[in-house]
Scaffold this motif. Structure first.
Motif, PDB file in Angstrom:
ATOM      1  N   THR A 103       1.041  10.708 -17.544  1.00 22.84           N
ATOM      2  CA  THR A 103       1.958  10.384 -18.584  1.00 22.84           C
ATOM      3  C   THR A 103       3.472  10.241 -18.112  1.00 22.84           C
ATOM      4  N   SER A 104       3.615  10.622 -16.863  1.00 21.37           N
ATOM      5  CA  SER A 104       5.100  10.585 -16.317  1.00 21.37           C
ATOM      6  C   SER A 104       5.818   9.355 -16.378  1.00 21.37           C
ATOM      7  N   ALA A 105       6.986   9.422 -16.518  1.00 21.37           N
ATOM      8  CA  ALA A 105       8.076   8.122 -16.503  1.00 21.37           C
ATOM      9  C   ALA A 105       7.781   7.386 -15.341  1.00 21.37           C
ATOM     10  N   ALA A 106       7.606   8.170 -14.147  1.00 20.99           N
ATOM     11  CA  ALA A 106       7.341   7.347 -13.006  1.00 20.99           C
ATOM     12  C   ALA A 106       6.053   6.407 -12.833  1.00 20.99           C
ATOM     13  N   VAL A 107       4.894   6.967 -13.556  1.00 20.13           N
ATOM     14  CA  VAL A 107       3.790   6.575 -13.635  1.00 20.13           C
ATOM     15  C   VAL A 107       3.768   5.515 -14.441  1.00 20.13           C
ATOM     16  N   VAL A 108       4.375   5.276 -15.579  1.00 21.37           N
ATOM     17  CA  VAL A 108       4.628   4.299 -16.665  1.00 21.37           C
ATOM     18  C   VAL A 108       5.365   3.133 -15.910  1.00 21.37           C
ATOM     19  N   ALA A 109       6.692   3.529 -15.273  1.00 21.95           N
ATOM     20  CA  ALA A 109       7.424   2.551 -14.562  1.00 21.95           C
ATOM     21  C   ALA A 109       6.533   1.726 -13.649  1.00 21.95           C
ATOM     22  N   LYS A 110       5.842   2.486 -12.698  1.00 23.33           N
ATOM     23  CA  LYS A 110       4.934   1.826 -11.588  1.00 23.33           C
ATOM     24  C   LYS A 110       3.894   0.878 -12.174  1.00 23.33           C
ATOM     25  N   GLY A 111       3.292   1.413 -13.308  1.00 24.65           N
ATOM     26  CA  GLY A 111       2.367   0.573 -13.961  1.00 24.65           C
ATOM     27  C   GLY A 111       2.874  -0.948 -14.600  1.00 24.65           C
ATOM     28  N   ARG A 112       4.285  -0.886 -14.889  1.00 23.04           N
ATOM     29  CA  ARG A 112       4.988  -2.073 -15.473  1.00 23.04           C
ATOM     30  C   ARG A 112       5.174  -3.060 -13.971  1.00 23.04           C
ATOM     31  N   ALA A 113       5.347  -2.299 -12.936  1.00 23.35           N
ATOM     32  CA  ALA A 113       5.759  -3.188 -11.710  1.00 23.35           C
ATOM     33  C   ALA A 113       4.682  -3.793 -10.759  1.00 23.35           C
ATOM     34  N   LEU A 114       3.563  -3.001 -11.184  1.00 25.12           N
ATOM     35  CA  LEU A 114       2.045  -3.441 -10.305  1.00 25.12           C
ATOM     36  C   LEU A 114       1.670  -4.761 -10.782  1.00 25.12           C
ATOM     37  N   ALA A 115       1.297  -5.711  -9.859  1.00 23.48           N
ATOM     38  CA  ALA A 115       0.581  -7.032 -10.233  1.00 23.48           C
ATOM     39  C   ALA A 115      -0.781  -6.774 -10.467  1.00 23.48           C
ATOM     40  N   ALA A 116      -1.335  -7.242 -11.630  1.00 23.70           N
ATOM     41  CA  ALA A 116      -2.826  -7.036 -11.847  1.00 23.70           C
ATOM     42  C   ALA A 116      -3.417  -8.564 -12.370  1.00 23.70           C
ATOM     43  N   ARG A 117      -4.748  -8.482 -11.762  1.00 23.48           N
ATOM     44  CA  ARG A 117      -5.528  -9.682 -12.286  1.00 23.48           C
ATOM     45  C   ARG A 117      -6.946  -9.554 -13.015  1.00 23.48           C
ATOM     46  N   TYR A 118      -6.862 -10.260 -14.052  1.00 25.92           N
ATOM     47  CA  TYR A 118      -8.180 -10.376 -14.757  1.00 25.92           C
ATOM     48  C   TYR A 118      -9.282 -10.807 -13.889  1.00 25.92           C
ATOM     49  N   GLU A 119     -10.462 -10.325 -13.634  1.00 31.34           N
ATOM     50  CA  GLU A 119     -11.463 -10.959 -12.965  1.00 31.34           C
ATOM     51  C   GLU A 119     -12.516 -11.342 -13.973  1.00 31.34           C
ATOM     52  N   GLY A 120     -12.638 -10.966 -15.081  1.00 26.84           N
ATOM     53  CA  GLY A 120     -13.813 -11.054 -15.900  1.00 26.84           C
ATOM     54  C   GLY A 120     -14.549 -10.016 -15.973  1.00 26.84           C
ATOM     55  N   ARG A 121     -15.408 -10.157 -17.277  1.00 25.93           N
ATOM     56  CA  ARG A 121     -16.423  -9.208 -17.548  1.00 25.93           C
ATOM     57  C   ARG A 121     -15.719  -7.747 -17.446  1.00 25.93           C
ATOM     58  N   GLY A 122     -14.696  -7.413 -18.104  1.00 26.99           N
ATOM     59  CA  GLY A 122     -13.857  -6.267 -18.173  1.00 26.99           C
ATOM     60  C   GLY A 122     -13.371  -5.813 -16.841  1.00 26.99           C
ATOM     61  N   ARG A 123     -13.292  -6.569 -15.689  1.00 26.14           N
ATOM     62  CA  ARG A 123     -12.935  -6.008 -14.649  1.00 26.14           C
ATOM     63  C   ARG A 123     -11.586  -6.741 -13.990  1.00 26.14           C
ATOM     64  N   PHE A 124     -10.721  -5.723 -13.503  1.00 19.35           N
ATOM     65  CA  PHE A 124      -9.330  -5.981 -13.169  1.00 19.35           C
ATOM     66  C   PHE A 124      -9.292  -5.892 -11.691  1.00 19.35           C
ATOM     67  N   THR A 125      -8.217  -6.451 -11.071  1.00 22.21           N
ATOM     68  CA  THR A 125      -8.008  -5.857  -9.528  1.00 22.21           C
ATOM     69  C   THR A 125      -6.355  -5.617  -9.598  1.00 22.21           C
ATOM     70  N   VAL A 126      -6.010  -4.706  -9.249  1.00 22.97           N
ATOM     71  CA  VAL A 126      -4.390  -4.209  -9.202  1.00 22.97           C
ATOM     72  C   VAL A 126      -4.024  -3.700  -7.790  1.00 22.97           C
ATOM     73  N   ALA A 127      -2.907  -4.468  -7.309  1.00 22.86           N
ATOM     74  CA  ALA A 127      -2.453  -4.186  -5.994  1.00 22.86           C
ATOM     75  C   ALA A 127      -1.773  -2.678  -6.010  1.00 22.86           C
ATOM     76  N   SER A 128      -1.991  -1.993  -4.997  1.00 23.61           N
ATOM     77  CA  SER A 128      -1.333  -0.817  -4.560  1.00 23.61           C
ATOM     78  C   SER A 128       0.007  -0.987  -4.617  1.00 23.61           C
ATOM     79  N   GLY A 129       0.874  -0.011  -4.927  1.00 17.57           N
ATOM     80  CA  GLY A 129       2.157   0.006  -5.148  1.00 17.57           C
ATOM     81  C   GLY A 129       2.814   0.454  -3.880  1.00 17.57           C
ATOM     82  N   SER A 130       1.809   1.259  -3.002  1.00 12.78           N
ATOM     83  CA  SER A 130       2.423   1.984  -1.767  1.00 12.78           C
ATOM     84  C   SER A 130       1.789   1.371  -0.453  1.00 12.78           C
ATOM     85  N   THR A 131       0.778   0.645  -0.605  1.00 15.28           N
ATOM     86  CA  THR A 131       0.162   0.194   0.804  1.00 15.28           C
ATOM     87  C   THR A 131      -0.124  -1.294   0.492  1.00 15.28           C
ATOM     88  N   VAL A 132       0.493  -2.229   1.185  1.00 13.30           N
ATOM     89  CA  VAL A 132       0.432  -3.393   1.436  1.00 13.30           C
ATOM     90  C   VAL A 132      -1.002  -3.791   1.606  1.00 13.30           C
TER      91      VAL A 132
END
Length: 97
Positions: free
Chosen positions: A12-41
């Motif tokens: 719940t830290s402010a840093a985690v909340v802010a990082k969650g706003r910045a990360l790219a996410a994609r819905y893959e279907g059937r309740g699955r998402f892929t989310v890019a790492s914020g630290s490792t390309v």
């Protein structure tokens, strides 16, 4: 992914909340998402929403935080944001149809 039997710690830290706003996410279907790492390309995490579960506190991620019974990591927050965006988009389409 986190285990179901252990006590869960929410990120719940402010840093985690802010990082969650910045990360790219994609819905893959059937309740699955892929989310890019914020630290490792090139690194992508998988987030899974159990069937019918809309509360992201119960979603699972394969990141290190979640491995150790953590919930609501930045990746789950990004996936929840993407789901909300998709919900708004569907609502707009229904209104204009």
């Amino acid at each position: 992914m986190q285990t179901q039997n252990s006590s869960v710690r929410l990120a719940t830290s402010a840093a985690v909340v802010a990082k969650g706003r910045a990360l790219a996410a994609r819905y893959e279907g059937r309740g699955r998402f892929t989310v890019a790492s914020g630290s490792t390309v090139g690194l992508v995490y998988s987030v899974a929403a159990p069937a019918g579960e809309r509360n992201p506190e119960h979603w699972l991620c394969d990141c290190r935080w979640s491995e150790y019974n953590g919930a609501m990591c930045a990746h789950v927050r990004a996936a929840a944001r993407e789901l909300a965006r998709l919900d708004r988009s569907e609502a707009r389409q229904a209104v204009t149809a």
